[in-house]
Structures are given as structure tokens and as C-alpha cells.
Design a protein around this motif. Structure first.
Motif: not given
Length: 204
Positions: A50-58, A77-84, A140-145, A169-173
Motif C-alpha cells: 500500500d502507499p505509505l502514510r503515517p500510522a500509530d505503529a509499525i 525514523a522517517q516519521g511514519y510512526a513512533d512505535t515499532v 491505535w487506529r492504524s498500523v504499517i505491517v 501493508m509494505r513489502g520489504v524492499p
């Protein structure tokens, strides 16, 4: 007096029938293999990120130390979430794995919190269940997986079963140079995982 002609179905006719049935069976297998392969390519080889956008956690799923942990930290580090959240289901470690996990699990900073966890069960379902527990506790309302590219469809399905939060959803580059045999195994494994997820749902 008319002669009566008797037709005898001899071995040749039976043999031709068996050959026709065998040919039909082979064609069906070939068609099924083609359909499974084409569908597998669409589901597992193509990138469903999915296109990246800020979330509550990664959430970094377990499975392979292929750069995913550092990718999750980079997104933070790029600011998409502050919890991993980093899934850590595989122990004991090899020396190189221990060094990696010690490093990423101690990567918290003043602005980024890193939580390593051992999912129960040690599967995508366990990871989704833990994520849901954390999301409920922290609002949390959203997460990046983050996971393999070929795991995204199944992971999205399982997170949809076990979590009511928005999932990005994000695939490992990374590249996936694999042999046809390796892709066939990957397809079979992911198909089996989807069937298992359908049967189990989000039951512990």
C-alpha cells in the motif's frame, strides 16, 4: 437366411478408451497447474504494498532477517510512526542473528519506541493478535505491517480477521531471484496458509 454380424469390443477399443481418459486427465492437470501458477503470480509475486502514510505503529513480522527490521526502523525514523513492534518468534539464535536482534531491540530513542515480542502462537496469527492487544491498550487506529512481498496478501487477510484497525501493508524492499521450483514451493506454502487461516479464523 441372413447372416448376423456380431461386434466385439476388443482390446484395441479398450486401450483407446484408456488412452483418451489418460489424455483428458493430463490436460486437466496441466490446466489446473496453469491456473494455480497464474493466480499465484498475481497473489504472491506481484507487489501488493500500500502507499505509505503515517500510522500509530509499525509492525515487523517474523520470518527472515532480510533487512525488514532495519526497514521498519527506517520508516519510523522517517516519521511514519513512533512505535515499532518487531516480532521475535525464532529462538535460540545463531550468533549473527543474536547480534542483529540485540541491536534492533535496543534501538529505542527519545522519539522512537521499539518493542520486541514473541507472538503466541509463533505465526502471523499470533502477530496479528498481539498487535490487536497493543492497539486496544494504546488506542491505535492504524498500523504499517512489514513482511515479504509474497506474504502480503495472506498477512492482510489474517490481520483483517484478528484486528479491526487500519492496516497498511509494505513489502520489504529487496529482490526475489528464485528458481521455478522455489516459487512453486512458495505458492504452495502461501495457498496452504490461506486455507489454514480460513479454517482457523482468529481463534487462539
Amino acid at each position: 437366411m441372413r447372416a448376423t454380424t456380431v461386434l466385439v469390443r476388443g482390446p484395441n477399443r479398450r486401450r483407446r478408451r484408456r488412452q483418451a481418459l489418460l489424455a483428458a486427465a493430463v490436460c486437466m492437470v496441466l490446466v489446473a497447474t496453469l491456473v494455480v501458477g497464474v493466480l499465484g503470480y498475481q497473489l504472491f509475486t506481484r507487489d501488493h504494498s500500500d502507499p505509505l502514510r503515517p500510522a500509530d505503529a509499525i509492525v515487523v513480522l517474523g520470518g527472515e532477517h532480510d533487512g525488514r527490521e532495519d526497514y521498519g526502523l527506517e520508516l519510523a525514523a522517517q516519521g511514519y510512526a513512533d512505535t515499532v513492534l518487531i516480532s521475535d518468534p525464532y529462538r535460540p539464535y545463531q550468533p549473527s542473528e543474536r547480534e542483529l536482534m540485540n541491536r534492533v531491540c535496543d534501538a529505542s530513542t527519545d522519539t522512537i519506541e521499539v518493542i520486541c515480542f514473541a507472538p503466541q502462537p509463533s505465526t502471523t496469527r499470533g502477530e496479528a493478535m498481539f498487535t490487536q492487544q497493543m492497539a486496544t491498550a494504546r488506542g491505535w487506529r492504524s498500523v504499517i505491517v512489514v513482511s515479504w512481498r509474497y506474504h502480503l496478501v495472506r498477512a492482510r487477510y489474517i490481520f483483517g480477521q484478528c484486528s479491526d484497525r487500519q492496516v497498511i501493508m509494505r513489502g520489504v524492499p529487496r529482490s526475489y531471484a528464485r528458481s521455478p521450483e522455489s516459487w512453486a514451493y512458495t505458492y504452495a506454502y502461501q495457498y496452504g496458509g490461506l486455507m489454514k487461516a480460513t479454517l482457523l479464523g482468529c481463534n487462539a
